[in-house]
Design an enzyme around this catalytic site. Structure first.
Site, PDB file in Angstrom:
ATOM      1  N   HIS A  30      53.183  93.902  -1.435  1.00 57.69           N
ATOM      2  CA  HIS A  30      51.997  94.463  -0.788  1.00 57.69           C
ATOM      3  C   HIS A  30      52.273  95.949  -0.599  1.00 57.69           C
ATOM      4  CE1 HIS A  30      48.737  94.556   2.441  1.00 57.69           C
ATOM      5  NE2 HIS A  30      49.319  95.737   2.531  1.00 57.69           N
TER       6      HIS A  30
ATOM      7  N   ARG B 116      57.752  95.089  13.816  1.00 55.71           N
ATOM      8  CA  ARG B 116      56.791  94.702  14.858  1.00 55.71           C
ATOM      9  C   ARG B 116      57.487  93.729  15.804  1.00 55.71           C
ATOM     10  NH1 ARG B 116      50.816  93.870  12.197  1.00 55.71           N
ATOM     11  NH2 ARG B 116      50.943  95.550  10.657  1.00 55.71           N
TER      12      ARG B 116
ATOM     13  N   GLU C 134      44.594  98.807   0.183  1.00 59.87           N
ATOM     14  CA  GLU C 134      45.689  97.862  -0.017  1.00 59.87           C
ATOM     15  C   GLU C 134      45.714  97.350  -1.458  1.00 59.87           C
ATOM     16  OE1 GLU C 134      46.324  96.094   4.455  1.00 59.87           O
ATOM     17  OE2 GLU C 134      45.241  94.818   3.049  1.00 59.87           O
TER      18      GLU C 134
ATOM     19  N   ILE D  15      48.532  86.115  -7.483  1.00 58.68           N
ATOM     20  CA  ILE D  15      49.631  86.834  -8.131  1.00 58.68           C
ATOM     21  C   ILE D  15      50.938  86.281  -7.558  1.00 58.68           C
ATOM     22  CG2 ILE D  15      50.577  89.130  -8.630  1.00 58.68           C
ATOM     23  CD1 ILE D  15      47.728  89.401  -9.312  1.00 58.68           C
TER      24      ILE D  15
ATOM     25  N   ARG E  95      40.093 101.804   9.212  1.00 59.41           N
ATOM     26  CA  ARG E  95      40.541 102.150  10.565  1.00 59.41           C
ATOM     27  C   ARG E  95      41.972 102.681  10.504  1.00 59.41           C
ATOM     28  NH1 ARG E  95      44.035  97.819  10.402  1.00 59.41           N
ATOM     29  NH2 ARG E  95      43.123  95.981   9.481  1.00 59.41           N
TER      30      ARG E  95
ATOM     31  N   VAL F 279      48.153  99.517  12.292  1.00 61.53           N
ATOM     32  CA  VAL F 279      49.343  99.315  13.129  1.00 61.53           C
ATOM     33  C   VAL F 279      50.519 100.143  12.602  1.00 61.53           C
ATOM     34  CG1 VAL F 279      51.041  97.600  13.881  1.00 61.53           C
ATOM     35  CG2 VAL F 279      48.621  96.962  13.748  1.00 61.53           C
TER      36      VAL F 279
ATOM     37  N   GLU G 119      40.148  84.875  -6.404  1.00 61.31           N
ATOM     38  CA  GLU G 119      40.841  85.746  -7.349  1.00 61.31           C
ATOM     39  C   GLU G 119      42.120  85.089  -7.829  1.00 61.31           C
ATOM     40  OE1 GLU G 119      41.043  89.277  -4.862  1.00 61.31           O
ATOM     41  OE2 GLU G 119      42.967  88.683  -4.025  1.00 61.31           O
ATOM     42  N   LYS G 120      42.703  85.659  -8.840  1.00 64.49           N
ATOM     43  CA  LYS G 120      43.955  85.170  -9.395  1.00 64.49           C
ATOM     44  C   LYS G 120      45.024  85.267  -8.311  1.00 64.49           C
ATOM     45  CE  LYS G 120      46.857  84.269 -12.812  1.00 64.49           C
ATOM     46  NZ  LYS G 120      46.908  82.841 -13.130  1.00 64.49           N
TER      47      LYS G 120
END
Ligand code: ADP
Length: 445
Positions: free
Chosen positions: A207, A337, A274, A202, A291, A294, A199-200
Site C-alpha cells: 500500500h 499507531r 492511495e 492483487i 482530508r 493520521v 476489482e482484481k
C-alpha cells in the site's frame, strides 16, 4: 480567516489547534459530555459542548456543530479526519452558512466519497487503476461476469467503504453469490449504502500513497509517498516514508501520475491518493482521501512542511508556500499507531483509566497524543491514543530510534499495541524492507 472551529476530538483536534495557534488564529473546540476533560478542550480558546458521548449525538451532529460555529463567530471549520471530514453535505452547509470548510469543495468530496466514481474519474484522467468492473455492480450475474473476465481472486468493496471495512475476497465463482450478498448487506449496515464494486485482488501488494496539496491558483504539488503496508485487517498499523520498495524511477513516475490525476480535476486542499504496488513494480490507483490523514507527520518529518498549516492557508485562499522543486526527501520517518487494545486478546479495545504515562524523548522523536496520566479513555471512540513518530538520517536509524522510543514508552492501566510494535520492529522481515500488506498474517512474531 480569524477563528477556526475544530470539529473533532483526540490528537487530531490538538494537532489542528497547534497549527492554528502558530498561524495566529483563534480556536474553538467542540466536545461531547464524555470529553470535557480532553486536552483539545483545555488548549482551545473557547469550547462548546455539543451533546452526549455517542458520536451520533455529538461529533456527527452537523446542526450543533454549525450552531457552535455561529455563536462563537468562527469563520472556518477544520473537520480533522473521520467523523464529518469526508461528508460533502456538511461541507456544503458550512459554505451556505458563510463558513470556510477547510478541505476541498463539496463536489470533490462527493466524487471521491464514492469509490466507484472515483476510480472512473481517475481512469478517465489516465491514471492506472486496479483492474476490474466499471462502477457499481448491481447483480450477482454481473459480479460473476467480472470474476470470469478478470480471473479470480477478485475483491468486492463497498463504494462508501472506509477504515478497511466492507471488503470480501472471492477466490472462485462458487463463492460469489454468498460473498456478494453478504458484502451488500454489510455495506448497507455499516455505511448506509449497499452499493459495491469489484476489482482484481492483487496478491502480495504494497500500500503506497502519495501526499498531495493543491491551491485555488491552479498549483498542485506532491510531498512524496508513504508506505502503509503494515496493516491488520486492512487497517494501517505502521507507516513509513520513503518506501523501501520504490526505485527512484518508480517513485518519480508514481508521484507525477498522482499530480497529473489531481490536476486533471483541479484538486484544492491536502489530499492523498492511495495506490497498490504490484510485485512487478506496476501501481494502481485505489482511492483518494480528501482530508488530512493520521499518518501525515512522517511526511512532515522528511519534507519539513507543516501540512496542516498549508491546508489551512490554502483554504483561506493563499498560494502553496513552496514550489515542487523546493521539496527534497530528508532522511527516513516511521510512525507506530499506539492503540488502547489488547494484542494478546484479539485486539479487544482496552478503555479505562491511564494510571501512569511516561513518553519517550530525545533526538528524532515526535509524539502526537491527547492522553495524559489519569486520563480515562472513553469506550465510545477510536482506540488510538498516541502516534509515535521517529526520524533518522536513514531507515536503519529511524528503526533503532523507534525501538528505543517504544522501550521508553510506558503506559499503565490499559493494554496497548506497544508490545506488538516492538515485535514487528524486531522482525527480520520488517528490517529487510521486503514485505507486503500480508506481513502480519504471514509472519510469526
Ligand atoms: P479503506 O478506504 O476502507 O481503507 P482501501 O480501498 O483503502 O479501503 O483498502 C484498504 C486496504 O485493503 C489496502 O491497503 C489493501 O491492503 C487492501 N486492498 C484493497 N483493495 C485491494 C485489492 N484490489 N487487492 C489487494 N488488496 C486490496
Amino acid at each position: 480567516m480569524r477563528k477556526i472551529l475544530v470539529a473533532n476530538r483526540g490528537e487530531i483536534a490538538l494537532r489542528v489547534i497547534r497549527a492554528a495557534k502558530e498561524l495566529g488564529l483563534k480556536t474553538v473546540a467542540v466536545h461531547s459530555e464524555a470529553d470535557v476533560h480532553s486536552m483539545h478542550v483545555r488548549f482551545a480558546d473557547e469550547d462548546v459542548c455539543i451533546g452526549s458521548a455517542r458520536s451520533k449525538d455529538s461529533y456527527l451532529r452537523q446542526d450543533r456543530i454549525l450552531s457552535a460555529a455561529l455563536i462563537t463567530h468562527a469563520d472556518a471549520i477544520h473537520p480533522g479526519y473521520g467523523f464529518l471530514s469526508e461528508n460533502s453535505e456538511f461541507a456544503e452547509k458550512c459554505i451556505a452558512a458563510g463558513i470556510t470548510f477547510i478541505g476541498p469543495s463539496p463536489e470533490m468530496i462527493y466524487k471521491f466519497g464514492n469509490k466507484a466514481v472515483a476510480k472512473d474519474t481517475m481512469k478517465a484522467a489516465g491514471v492506472p487503476c486496479v483492474p476490474g468492473g466499471d462502477g457499481v455492480v448491481a447483480t450477482v450475474e454481473e459480479a460473476l461476469e467480472i470474476g470470469k473476465e478478470y480471473r479470480y481472486p477478485v475483491i468486492i468493496k463497498a463504494v462508501a467503504g472506509g477504515g478497511g471495512k466492507g471488503m470480501r475476497i472471492v477466490r472462485e465463482a462458487s463463492q460469489m453469490k454468498e460473498q456478494f450478498e453478504m458484502a451488500r448487506a454489510e455495506a448497507g449496515n455499516s455505511f448506509g449504502n449497499p452499493d459495491v464494486y469489484i476489482e482484481k485482488y492483487i496478491e502480495n501488494p504494497r500500500h503506497i500513497e502519495v501526499q498531495l496539496l493543491g491551491d485555488e491558483h491552479g498549483n498542485v504539488v506532491h510531498l512524496y509517498e508513504r508506505d502503509c503496508s503494515i496493516q491488520r485487517r486492512h487497517q494501517k498499523l505502521i507507516e513509513e516514508t520513503p518506501s523501501p520498495a520504490l526505485t527512484p524511477e518508480i517513485r518519480e513516475k508514481l508521484c507525477a501520475t498522482a499530480v497529473k490525476g489531481a490536476q486533471s480535476i483541479g484538486y484544492k486542499s491536502a489530499g492523498t491518493m492511495e495506490f497498490l504496488l504490484d510485485e512487478d513494480g506496476s501501481f494502481y490507483f485505489m482511492e483518494m482521501n480528501t482530508r488530512i490523514q493520521v499518518e501525515h507527520p512522517i511526511t512532515e518529518y522528511i519534507t519539513g512542511v507543516d501540512l496542516v498549516k498549508e491546508q489551512i492557508a490554502v483554504a483561506a485562499g493563499n498560494k502553496i508556500s513552496f514550489k515542487q522543486s523546493d521539496i527534497q526527501i530528508s532522511g527516513h520517518s516511521i510512525e507506530c499507531r499506539i492503540n488502547a487494545e489488547d494484542p494478546d486478546n484479539n485486539f479487544c479495545p482496552s478503555p479505562g483509566q491511564i494510571k501512569s504515562l511516561y513518553t519517550p524523548g530525545g533526538p528524532g522523536i515526535r509524539i502526537d497524543k491527547h492522553v495524559y496520566s489519569g486520563y480515562v479513555i472513553p469506550p465510545y471512540y477510536d482506540s488510538m491514543i498516541a502516534k509515535l513518530i521517529t526520524h533518522g538520517r536513514n531507515r536503519a536509524e529511524a528503526i533503532v530510534r523507534m525501538e528505543r522510543a517504544l522501550e521508553e514508552f510506558i503506559v499503565e492501566g490499559v493494554k496497548t499495541t506497544i508490545p506488538l510494535h516492538k515485535k514487528i520492529l524486531a522482525s527480520e522481515k520488517f528490517r529487510s524492507g521486503k514485505f507486503s500488506t500480508k506481513f502480519l498474517e504471514e509472519t510469526k512474531l
